[in-house]
Write a protein that holds these residues in place. Structure first.
Motif, PDB file in Angstrom:
ATOM      1  N   SER A  19     -26.371   3.158  21.299  1.00  0.00           N
ATOM      2  CA  SER A  19     -26.735   2.496  22.557  1.00  0.00           C
ATOM      3  C   SER A  19     -28.086   3.004  23.032  1.00  0.00           C
ATOM      4  O   SER A  19     -28.940   2.236  23.468  1.00  0.00           O
ATOM      5  N   MET A  40     -24.759  -0.343  28.121  1.00  0.00           N
ATOM      6  CA  MET A  40     -24.402  -0.729  26.759  1.00  0.00           C
ATOM      7  C   MET A  40     -23.222   0.109  26.265  1.00  0.00           C
ATOM      8  O   MET A  40     -22.280  -0.417  25.670  1.00  0.00           O
ATOM      9  N   ALA A  42     -25.900   8.561  25.188  1.00  0.00           N
ATOM     10  CA  ALA A  42     -26.798   7.463  25.552  1.00  0.00           C
ATOM     11  C   ALA A  42     -27.747   7.903  26.663  1.00  0.00           C
ATOM     12  O   ALA A  42     -28.960   7.679  26.589  1.00  0.00           O
TER      13      ALA A  42
END
Ligand SMILES: Nc1ncnc2c1ncn2[C@@H]1O[C@H](COP(=O)(O)OP(=O)(O)OP(=O)(O)O)[C@@H](O)[C@H]1O
Ligand SMILES: [Mg+2]
Lengths: 355, 299
Positions: free
Chosen positions: A261, A274, A180
């Motif tokens: 994410s 997230m 991410a």
């Protein structure tokens, strides 16, 4: 190949030099391991603090070996009958575990239910002594006897249960956060653009990220298993080496979670939050921190829908439950399916640019 | 065939036309500048030429090929410095350029050469995040050039630098097209374009307002030259009578003469030994901008 290696090395150096990511990938989960493995692993419970009101003939009259066993579990101080009520008050306040008195042929135990485990132990053990004395009084050899055998390896301890789950969580966390943060960080700094303008194919960039994360996961595994074995007496069973391919599949799956994410969130912080939002509850629901055996049925069902649950189960099976290598195959398959589906969704949502 | 050939190019973000029908050519080995204020559409134009964005209409040819969608045959032949310094996190300057060298399949020794050439050898061990603005720009330029591309795109290489650092960078930039490389650069600064570029496109609101060599553009402007000398050498009336002077006035800086025949006026002043505190200011690209937009140029 040169490009592949260069990018993988760049990612690894970036990881190793980032104190926060090293902390969350390795140190933080290890703290849990030390906590569970080192502190709660202490299975020797403290003796039951006991006051007996006057003489308790039943206990005093136990045969020699039984008396020794009793003294191991109960720490008895004798008080006068006058102090009986004070002693019971102490139990009520939690300063004392047990008050024993004998009323004719009846052994009376005053204890508190606050600590349920201890309460059950006290009741069970005392009952056993009473039963044993009853048998002895009849002068007959007992007809039935109980031999208790845990289905797990005799020596299975707390550390054996927690290591696979905590390792699963650590791997999930670092793979998801790594993917991410890389995706969004590179997008924000335009490095993604810059790489897009180089002749390096997208597959090579993705591959480098995957390989870097897998290497990190292997290091995590080595540290966990090494420290667990050496410092906390973790007992690895026969096909523990199957945890390596399992860890690889888990890494792929959680890279995909991170990719998703990263693709959905607009900022790096957003992406990391997230990933956190996805991984942390999943860790609880997948039994990374405590076993779910006693959880209600609906929770079990939800749990089975979590990829981490399968990673944890597979690792428990091969690492400590003594199952054969084949036990890892189904979890690996499930993880790969999750990885494929999540990657496909992430690819659909992916944007090169922040806008 | 030029290095870049852009025709009727349009690119819109939603309804907003960031690039609104521009056409130009850049010859091989040329140093070409795109000059304009914030939001003029310079970066978008570069991105269209590099193949990062899809044109809404019109056409782009880069080295004779269509750059969009991602044309991997073209990418090794171009070098790019983006407006934001795009580096790998937590790598030092040498590791950055080595990584880029490997990405382009050239030896890391070439990376070291470029580090030397942009004067960063001493800073080789410093993390990219900790380089000063000018050093980071130099590194980004070195990374853009490490594979010796035929065309190099520099998006505001001197943005956010102090005047001294800007001039230092000019020395580096002006040599880039010496061996036949094509350079396309965007800038806010008129003086920079005048010094570096063979030709300049002045851009505003997505359109090219003027295109030509800086000298040509300024000549085309037919703007007067301002000659300033120290007070008290000459009265305003006397100055006004010198042949070729259009206008004379007393200003804070001294006596200011405007003329379209500076050579004649300077000769006359020299003859009268009246050159104390002399300053001559010819028209600049700034004046060209003022002329075509009707507004003062503010970068
Ligand atoms: N991704 C985007 N989405 C929407 N509008 C955009 C986007 N990128 C740029 N614009 C708009 O397009 C116009 C041109 O932008 P561009 O970045 O090309 O300008 P520029 O000349 O490079 O400006 P600067 O000198 O500030 O770098 C600006 O008005 C900008 O607001
Ligand atoms: Mg720009």
């Amino acid at each position: 190949m040169k490009a592949f290696k260069a990018i993988a090395v760049a990612i690894l150096k970036g990881f190793v030099r980032d104190k926060a990511s090293v902390f969350f990938a390795i140190v933080f989960p290890l703290m849990f391991l030390v906590l569970f493995g080192g502190i709660f692993n202490n299975t020797e419970s403290s003796p039951v603090e006991t006051k007996s009101v006057g003489e308790v003939a039943l206990i005093d009259g136990l045969p020699k070996d039984a008396k020794e066993a009793f003294d191991e579990s109960f720490d008895v101080e004798q008080v006068d009958a006058a102090d009986r009520d004070d002693a019971i008050a102490e139990v009520r306040k939690g300063d004392l575990d047990l008050v024993l008195e004998q009323d004719g042929d009846t052994l009376v135990a005053h204890y508190t239910q606050t600590d349920q485990v201890k309460a059950a132990t006290i009741r069970g053990v005392l009952q056993a002594f009473v039963d044993g004395t009853n048998v002895a009084v009849t002068g007959q050899e007992p007809k039935f006897s109980l031999q208790a055998e845990s289905v797990e390896d005799d020596s299975m301890q707390m550390i054996d249960f927690v290591t696979p789950g905590l390792l699963g969580w650590a791997i999930a966390m670092s793979a998801a956060f790594g993917a991410a943060a890389t995706l969004n960080g590179w997008r924000t700094t335009k490095l993604l653009r810059r790489i897009q303008l180089s002749p390096v194919p997208t597959g090579v960039v993705v591959g480098a990220r995957v390989v870097a994360t897998m290497l990190i996961a292997l290091v995590q595994t080595a540290i966990f298993l090494g420290l667990g074995t050496v410092a906390f007496g973790l007992n690895l069973t026969g096909s523990w080496w199957m945890s390596v391919p399992l860890v690889m599949c888990g890494t792929l799956c959680f890279l995909a979670v991170g990719l998703l994410s990263g693709a959905v969130a607009k900022t790096t912080e957003g992406a990391v939050n997230m990933a956190n939002f996805l991984v942390l509850p999943m860790a609880f629901l997948s039994g990374s921190f405590f076993p779910l055996d006693s959880a209600p049925g609906w929770l079990q069902v939800i749990s089975k829908a979590m990829p981490l649950r399968h990673l944890n189960d597979g690792m428990l099976d091969v690492m400590v439950r003594g199952e054969g290598p084949a036990a890892a195959l189904v979890p690996m398959g499930i993880l790969l399916v999750f990885a494929a589906v999540l990657t496909a969704i992430a690819a659909k949502l992916f944007r090169w640019d922040t806008v | 065939m030029g290095a870049v050939d852009v025709a009727e190019l349009v690119m819109a973000y939603g309804d907003f036309r960031a690039v609104d029908g521009i056409s130009f050519e850049v010859g091989e080995g040329e140093f070409f500048g795109i000059l304009g204020p914030n939001g003029a559409g310079k970066t978008t134009t570069l991105e269209l030429i590099e193949g990062l964005r899809k044109p809404a209409s019109g056409s782009v040819r880069l080295l004779g090929e269509v750059p969009w969608p991602r044309n991997s045959g073209l990418l090794p032949r171009i070098g790019v410095q983006l407006q934001a310094s795009a580096f790998f996190e937590r790598l030092d300057a040498r590791e950055q350029i080595h990584t880029f060298a490997s990405m382009y399949g050239v030896s890391t020794a070439r990376g070291d050469e470029w580090l030397e050439r942009v004067g960063l050898t001493e800073k080789a061990g410093v993390a990219a995040e900790k380089l000063s603005g000018g050093q980071a720009q130099r590194l980004a330029i070195a990374c853009a050039l490490v594979h010796d591309p035929e065309v190099v795109f520099l998006d505001e290489p001197t943005a956010a630098l102090d005047p001294q650092a800007r001039r230092n960078l000019w020395d580096l930039l002006s040599g880039l097209n010496d061996d036949g490389r094509t350079v396309i650069l965007t800038t806010h600064y008129m003086d920079e374009a005048e010094v570096l570029c063979d030709r300049v496109a002045i851009m505003d609101h997505g359109k090219i307002l003027k295109l030509g060599s800086p000298a040509e553009l300024i000549r085309g402007l037919d703007a007067p030259v301002r000659i300033t000398i120290a007070d008290a050498q000459l009265s305003v009336a006397e100055a006004g009578r010198i042949a070729g002077v259009d206008d004379a006035s007393e200003e804070a800086a001294g006596l200011v003469l405007t003329t379209r025949r500076p050579a004649d006026v300077l000769t006359a002043l020299a003859g009268g030994d009246q050159l104390d505190g002399l300053q001559v200011k010819a028209a600049t690209l700034e004046d060209v901008f003022l002329d075509v937009t009707g507004r003062e140029y503010r970068a």
